[in-house]
Design a protein around this motif. Structure first.
Motif, mmCIF file in Angstrom:
data_model
loop_
_atom_site.group_PDB
_atom_site.id
_atom_site.type_symbol
_atom_site.label_atom_id
_atom_site.label_comp_id
_atom_site.label_asym_id
_atom_site.label_seq_id
_atom_site.Cartn_x
_atom_site.Cartn_y
_atom_site.Cartn_z
ATOM 1 N N MET A 212 -23.203 3.377 -6.703
ATOM 2 C CA MET A 212 -21.792 3.061 -6.830
ATOM 3 C C MET A 212 -21.556 1.573 -6.816
ATOM 4 S SD MET A 212 -20.607 2.977 -3.034
ATOM 5 C CE MET A 212 -19.535 1.863 -3.823
ATOM 6 N N ASN A 213 -21.450 0.994 -5.647
ATOM 7 C CA ASN A 213 -21.090 -0.404 -5.542
ATOM 8 C C ASN A 213 -22.238 -1.296 -5.961
ATOM 9 O OD1 ASN A 213 -18.759 -1.776 -4.870
ATOM 10 N ND2 ASN A 213 -18.600 -0.595 -2.959
ATOM 11 N N PHE B 96 0.817 -1.214 0.000
ATOM 12 C CA PHE B 96 0.000 0.000 0.000
ATOM 13 C C PHE B 96 0.852 1.266 0.000
ATOM 14 C CE2 PHE B 96 -3.401 2.765 1.806
ATOM 15 C CZ PHE B 96 -4.336 2.512 0.824
ATOM 16 N N GLY B 97 2.188 1.091 0.017
ATOM 17 C CA GLY B 97 3.051 2.266 -0.093
ATOM 18 C C GLY B 97 3.320 3.004 1.200
ATOM 19 N N ILE B 98 2.883 2.457 2.341
ATOM 20 C CA ILE B 98 3.162 3.138 3.606
ATOM 21 C C ILE B 98 4.652 3.026 3.923
ATOM 22 C CG2 ILE B 98 2.718 3.108 6.089
ATOM 23 C CD1 ILE B 98 -0.123 2.184 5.431
ATOM 24 N N ALA C 46 -11.419 9.084 2.009
ATOM 25 C CA ALA C 46 -10.647 8.520 0.901
ATOM 26 C C ALA C 46 -11.257 8.821 -0.469
ATOM 27 C CB ALA C 46 -10.481 7.011 1.078
ATOM 28 N N TYR D 112 -8.943 17.926 4.547
ATOM 29 C CA TYR D 112 -7.620 17.330 4.726
ATOM 30 C C TYR D 112 -6.895 17.973 5.908
ATOM 31 C CZ TYR D 112 -7.841 14.728 0.326
ATOM 32 O OH TYR D 112 -8.169 13.848 -0.668
ATOM 33 N N TRP E 225 -13.471 2.544 2.670
ATOM 34 C CA TRP E 225 -12.723 1.936 1.566
ATOM 35 C C TRP E 225 -13.638 1.410 0.476
ATOM 36 C CZ3 TRP E 225 -8.344 3.737 0.984
ATOM 37 C CH2 TRP E 225 -7.565 4.089 2.081
ATOM 38 N N LEU E 226 -14.792 0.874 0.844
ATOM 39 C CA LEU E 226 -15.687 0.351 -0.191
ATOM 40 C C LEU E 226 -16.176 1.475 -1.087
ATOM 41 C CD1 LEU E 226 -17.705 -2.398 1.664
ATOM 42 C CD2 LEU E 226 -15.628 -2.561 0.308
ATOM 43 N N MET E 227 -16.278 2.686 -0.519
ATOM 44 C CA MET E 227 -16.719 3.830 -1.312
ATOM 45 C C MET E 227 -15.720 4.179 -2.412
ATOM 46 S SD MET E 227 -18.432 5.967 1.800
ATOM 47 C CE MET E 227 -17.994 7.558 1.237
ATOM 48 N N SER F 24 -5.292 7.185 4.305
ATOM 49 C CA SER F 24 -6.477 7.483 3.512
ATOM 50 C C SER F 24 -6.121 8.119 2.173
ATOM 51 C CB SER F 24 -7.403 8.442 4.277
ATOM 52 O OG SER F 24 -7.762 7.879 5.498
ATOM 53 N N GLY F 25 -4.849 8.178 1.871
ATOM 54 C CA GLY F 25 -4.457 8.677 0.566
ATOM 55 C C GLY F 25 -4.207 10.165 0.518
ATOM 56 N N ILE F 26 -4.088 10.790 1.672
ATOM 57 C CA ILE F 26 -3.785 12.217 1.679
ATOM 58 C C ILE F 26 -2.277 12.390 1.592
ATOM 59 C CG2 ILE F 26 -3.947 14.353 3.015
ATOM 60 C CD1 ILE F 26 -6.445 13.157 4.341
ATOM 61 N N ASN G 19 -14.456 2.027 -4.322
ATOM 62 C CA ASN G 19 -14.592 1.003 -5.357
ATOM 63 C C ASN G 19 -13.275 0.327 -5.694
ATOM 64 O OD1 ASN G 19 -16.988 0.138 -6.378
ATOM 65 N ND2 ASN G 19 -17.350 2.042 -7.500
ATOM 66 N N PRO H 212 -11.238 13.215 -3.322
ATOM 67 C CA PRO H 212 -10.792 13.701 -4.636
ATOM 68 C C PRO H 212 -11.832 13.507 -5.731
ATOM 69 C CG PRO H 212 -9.057 12.441 -3.575
ATOM 70 C CD PRO H 212 -10.277 12.283 -2.723
ATOM 71 N N ILE I 187 -3.957 4.096 -3.843
ATOM 72 C CA ILE I 187 -5.405 4.290 -3.971
ATOM 73 C C ILE I 187 -5.764 4.570 -5.426
ATOM 74 C CG2 ILE I 187 -7.333 5.800 -3.318
ATOM 75 C CD1 ILE I 187 -5.914 6.126 -0.597
ATOM 76 N N LYS J 271 -12.010 20.313 -0.120
ATOM 77 C CA LYS J 271 -11.113 19.200 0.148
ATOM 78 C C LYS J 271 -9.946 19.687 0.996
ATOM 79 C CE LYS J 271 -8.574 17.527 -3.186
ATOM 80 N NZ LYS J 271 -8.179 16.968 -4.479
ATOM 81 N N ARG K 88 -2.594 9.751 6.151
ATOM 82 C CA ARG K 88 -1.703 9.251 5.109
ATOM 83 C C ARG K 88 -2.285 7.970 4.515
ATOM 84 N NH1 ARG K 88 3.858 6.650 5.240
ATOM 85 N NH2 ARG K 88 4.422 6.842 3.048
ATOM 86 N N SER L 204 5.037 4.378 -3.851
ATOM 87 C CA SER L 204 5.855 4.957 -2.791
ATOM 88 C C SER L 204 5.013 5.698 -1.772
ATOM 89 C CB SER L 204 6.884 5.908 -3.398
ATOM 90 O OG SER L 204 6.227 6.882 -4.174
ATOM 91 N N ASP L 205 3.711 5.793 -2.017
ATOM 92 C CA ASP L 205 2.865 6.491 -1.057
ATOM 93 C C ASP L 205 1.429 5.981 -1.201
ATOM 94 O OD1 ASP L 205 3.225 8.984 0.824
ATOM 95 O OD2 ASP L 205 1.228 9.156 -0.078
ATOM 96 N N PRO L 206 0.678 5.964 -0.090
ATOM 97 C CA PRO L 206 -0.696 5.434 -0.166
ATOM 98 C C PRO L 206 -1.558 6.089 -1.235
ATOM 99 C CG PRO L 206 -0.049 5.679 2.111
ATOM 100 C CD PRO L 206 1.073 6.247 1.301
ATOM 101 N N HIS L 207 -1.377 7.397 -1.476
ATOM 102 C CA HIS L 207 -2.301 8.003 -2.444
ATOM 103 C C HIS L 207 -2.088 7.448 -3.845
ATOM 104 C CE1 HIS L 207 0.948 11.003 -3.131
ATOM 105 N NE2 HIS L 207 0.428 11.094 -4.324
ATOM 106 N N LEU M 152 -6.743 -0.346 1.903
ATOM 107 C CA LEU M 152 -6.181 -1.057 3.058
ATOM 108 C C LEU M 152 -6.933 -0.676 4.320
ATOM 109 C CD1 LEU M 152 -3.977 -2.694 4.617
ATOM 110 C CD2 LEU M 152 -2.628 -0.606 4.661
#
Lengths: 512, 345
Positions: free
Chosen positions: B1-2, A314-316, A369, B216, A423-425, B230-232, A427, A372, A340, B212, B228, A334-337, A346
């Motif tokens: 969505m899902n 996951f890049g952590i 998450a 954040y 996380w499910l959001m 969560s992808g930030i 997809n 964006p 994703i 956003k 982190r 190299s990073d979680p984003h 994760l």
């Protein structure tokens, strides 16, 4: 009910109760956490407390330990009514608690953590470190815990920290010891160790309240079982008069169908291919393939590197070598984003440490998450997100008074479901679950299992890390077993048995 | 969505579904009441001591808000930094540095001893952009050092506080920069600073609540590790937050020098502490994750009312500071107590 039967027995035949709870009620904004509940503990016995998440077990324990004050009701200790305004008051009256979430200070030594607030002082009223270390060494030796009193807690594994928590609680020499899911973070070996400690304490006449979600533990150590459901007291019975089926139906109020859903063999295409993944000093030589719609279990003891593999994918903690291919393309994460963006998700092992935003609302925790995708021009599309979150809450049955509720106030299981929803959001194509059912009750577990199976059958690839062998074996198509940073072997569903996995996990044999 | 979840069988009744959101009691209300309360106390004292109204004097109120607006600009920046569990001690010094540099580019040609004799009578946007740029740069340096090296924000911004002040002095060897063009001083004329302050406050109120960027910022302050995961991009975001704080300090420098019609290296001395005080009085938690611009604006106003009120009543300046210190601590204690009570309920 047996509770009344025993209570009605003439005095003298039964030992007086150590601790009695009567008519306790407690509400939080929008939720009744406890409604007129009762409980009693005998000296020299273990009372197991069971119930689904949100049943009110932890709330009741926090009331007994003086952390919360009840709205109504009475606590009697050795027959005398008591009121605990603070945790200290409860401690001084002889009630100690081992918390579900670890409450140790990482920058202090084991000895300092255990004796915090009760440091031995020398003639000059200064802390006598030598005496403190000696006491700690004696305590640890008595409990057969093999750790150095001067070691910093921050450098211990989660399992070792849990053992320190247990030692700390024992050190108060309390009459009543509350253990809130003490085994949720430790392995079988330590569980056996803990049980031997509990047996010793029992022999000394202590009363132990033991909260757990694990059936086998109840039957292994409990003398009596009390069951809670939705904030209400359901009943109390002798442990040897019950079996797991009757206990489960008492807990959930309905018969549980099969815990692990049956799935057909996955037929998806190769999604992820990992070769010789390596993280300096932590693990090496990890290789596996993962197909769409497949569930790959990772088993291993604490510290075997399971979690590190997940964090590296996951890049952590970016890898120091090896190759990750997604759809045949080499990836550098190299990073979680970035992970994703590739469709990875994760669910982390430690909710409190790396999952929750404690002071934010349920809504804000869930949406983090996907922001964006819902803020094209910088502004967040609040309505669309809220609708989505409400939808997810309903589908995952997240129990909360409102989406604006601070997530801190939810029970552990509901927090976990909200994080899974996060996380499910997004997809994801690859869902990595690290101890997804840690601290979660049977009912919620079955729901999460069914959900995972459903997601896999729709083509999602799942990696599931777990300390609970039945869970790994019941869910996975293949099981990868790790031992001290090394991949010991990968077993197919058909050949994977508890014994085989344990052999590999303890490093006794290896299949390559 | 899902699609997967949609197809879930046997949907249970929404006994577990979230209920409609209830309206929340605005957290700023109590601090606003404190502001009103302090105003009324001075009103009372005004009639007793000076036999005139404290509040019913539009001139005094405008002056009060004017004085608050410079510190208010700094406080808006530092609020965002504090929400990320950081701190910015450099804002007062950065204000001075950007005031010096902006002023040096805003001088008129009538003045024979200009800093840059060849760069006089420039269009007004040049000094403004220079001032803002200096602030932005200082903030970006703060943020980069903190994000990349991981040293505590307290240390990084302490360094910037000392260096930026030194640079401001070194720039003209301590000489003030005066004789600024009319179009530049217009930025600080009349109610302009108040308008700038309020517009900036509205912008960042919206940014924190509805974008956003804001989410954040709160997420990082709430749990950096979870943010982190969560992808930030935590490092990049921290650099942005500190840069914004720097930019606002630069803006405050431009406004302050325009209003005073001079740039001086001693400007904004210890303003950073007033700015932090305004944020904290307004409910921003130094532990991070909590804080709002509305609270900070009210916090700044409380500081302004106190300064203006004490002078009006005729309290000695030293005693003013003693009381101000007390009020800062008491405000935070009350706020914390209130939060605890609300949680227990």
């Amino acid at each position: 009910m047996l509770a009344q039967a025993t209570a009605a027995q003439p005095a003298g035949l039964e030992q007086p109760y150590l601790l009695e709870i009567a008519h306790i009620s407690k509400g939080f904004p929008g939720v009744v956490a406890l409604d007129d509940v009762q409980l009693r503990v005998r000296p020299g016995s273990v009372l197991a407390l069971m119930g689904e998440n949100g049943a009110g077990k932890s709330t009741l324990m926090k009331i007994i330990a003086g952390i919360y004050q009840p709205d109504a009701g009475e606590i009697r200790l050795r027959g005398k009514p008591v009121v605990f305004d603070t945790p200290l008051a409860a401690l001084q009256s002889g009630i100690a608690m081992i918390h579900q979430e670890l409450n140790l200070m990482p920058h202090m030594s084991i000895a300092e953590n255990i004796w915090i607030g009760r440091e031995q002082l020398n003639g000059l009223r200064l802390v006598n470190h030598r005496a403190m270390h000696r006491c700690t060494a004696e305590l640890l030796a008595r409990l057969r815990i093999n750790l150095d009193p001067e070691e910093l807690v921050g450098s211990l594994s989660i399992a070792e920290r849990q053992m320190v928590e247990i030692a700390k609680a024992v050190s108060y020499d309390s009459d009543v010891l509350i253990m809130d899911e003490p085994t949720s973070a430790i392995t079988d070996k330590e569980v056996a160790h803990l049980f031997s400690i509990i047996a010793d304490l029992k022999a000394q006449g202590k009363g132990i309240i033991y909260i757990t979600h694990k059936m086998n533990e109840v039957f292994a150590i409990a003398d009596e079982v009390a069951v809670f459901r939705d904030g209400a007291y359901i009943g109390l019975q002798r442990a040897d008069s019950m079996d797991s089926d009757s206990l489960i139906s008492m807990m959930v109020g309905r018969e549980l169908s099969q815990l692990f859903p049956v799935r057909d063999k996955p037929v998806g295409e190769l999604l992820l291919s990992v070769r010789d993944l390596r993280l300096e000093g932590v693990f090496e030589g990890v290789s596996f393939d993962l197909h769409a719609g497949e569930i790959l279990g990772i088993a291993g003891l604490m510290g075997s590197g399971r979690t590190n593999v997940a964090e590296t994918l996951f890049g952590i903690t970016p890898s120091d070598g090896g190759e990750i291919r997604l759809d045949g393309q080499v990836l550098r994460i190299s990073d979680p984003h970035l992970a994703i963006k590739q469709g990875f998700a994760l669910l982390t092992e430690d909710r409190k440490l790396s999952g929750l935003f404690p002071c934010l609302s349920v809504l804000e925790n869930m949406e983090m998450a996907v922001l964006p995708h819902y803020s094209g021009n910088g502004f967040i599309q609040q309505k669309a997100l809220r609708a989505l979150c409400e939808d997810m809450c309903q589908k995952l049955r997240v129990k909360t008074p409102s989406l604006e509720q601070c997530i801190d106030t939810l029970s552990g299981g509901n927090q976990q479901k909200a994080l899974l929803a996060r996380w499910l959001m997004t997809n994801p194509r690859l869902l990595i679950l690290d101890e997804p059912t840690r601290g979660i009750d049977v009912g919620a577990k079955a729901e999460i299992y069914r959900l995972i199976a459903l997601l896999a059958s729709e083509g999602m690839a799942v990696i599931m890390i777990s300390s609970e062998l039945p869970e790994v074996l019941g869910m996975s198509d293949r099981v990868m077993v790790m031992h001290e940073g090394e991949l010991m072997g990968t077993l197919d569903r058909a050949e994977a048995t508890q014994e085989k996995v344990m052999q590999l996990a303890s490093g006794m044999t290896a299949v390559h | 969505m899902n699609a997967i979840l949609e197809s879930k069988p046997e949907e249970k009744k929404p006994a577990t579904a979230p209920v409609k959101s209830r309206r929340r009691f605005p957290t700023e209300l109590s601090i606003f009441l404190v502001l009103i309360g302090i105003g009324l106390v001075f009103e009372l004292f005004g009639w007793i001591v000076r036999d005139q109204s404290f509040l019913m004097n539009s001139q005094r109120l405008v002056l009060m808000i004017l004085q608050v607006s410079i510190i208010g600009l700094l406080a808006i920046g530092v609020t965002q930094v504090i929400i990320t569990t950081g701190i910015d001690l450099s804002s007062g010094s950065v204000l001075a540095l950007s005031a010096m540099i902006a002023a040096s580019l805003a001088q008129t040609s009538d003045f024979s001893r200009a800093v840059f004799p060849s760069l006089t009578d420039l269009p007004v946007w040049i000094p403004v952009v220079a001032g803002l740029g200096v602030g932005l740069l200082a903030g970006a340096i703060n943020g980069s050092i903190i994000a990349i090296t991981g040293i505590p924000p307290f240390i990084a911004t302490l360094g910037m506080m000392v260096s930026a002040r030194g640079l401001a002095r070194y720039y003209t060897e301590g000489q003030p920069v005066s004789m600024l063009s009319d179009s530049y001083t217009a930025i600080g004329h009349g109610a302009m600073p108040v308008i700038i302050f309020l517009v900036v406050a509205v912008i960042f109120h919206i940014a924190l609540r509805y974008t956003k960027y804001g989410k954040y910022t709160y997420a990082i302050g709430g749990n950096m590790q979870a943010a982190r995961t969560s992808g930030i991009n935590v490092k990049r975001h921290l650099i942005i937050v500190y840069s914004i704080a720097g930019l606002l300090a630069g803006l405050a420098g431009v406004v302050a020098s325009a209003r005073a019609a001079t740039g001086q290296a001693g400007m904004g001395m210890s303003y950073e502490l007033d700015a932090i005080a305004a944020a904290v009085i307004g409910g921003t938690s130094l532990a991070g994750g909590v804080g709002r611009i509305t609270g900070t604006v009210i916090g700044a106003l409380i500081l302004g009312v106190m300064a203006s009120g004490f002078t009006f009543v005729g309290v000695d300046a030293y005693i003013q500071d003693i009381i101000k210190g007390l009020i800062i601590v008491v405000a935070v204690v009350i706020d914390q107590y209130r939060n605890k009570k609300q949680r227990k309920r």
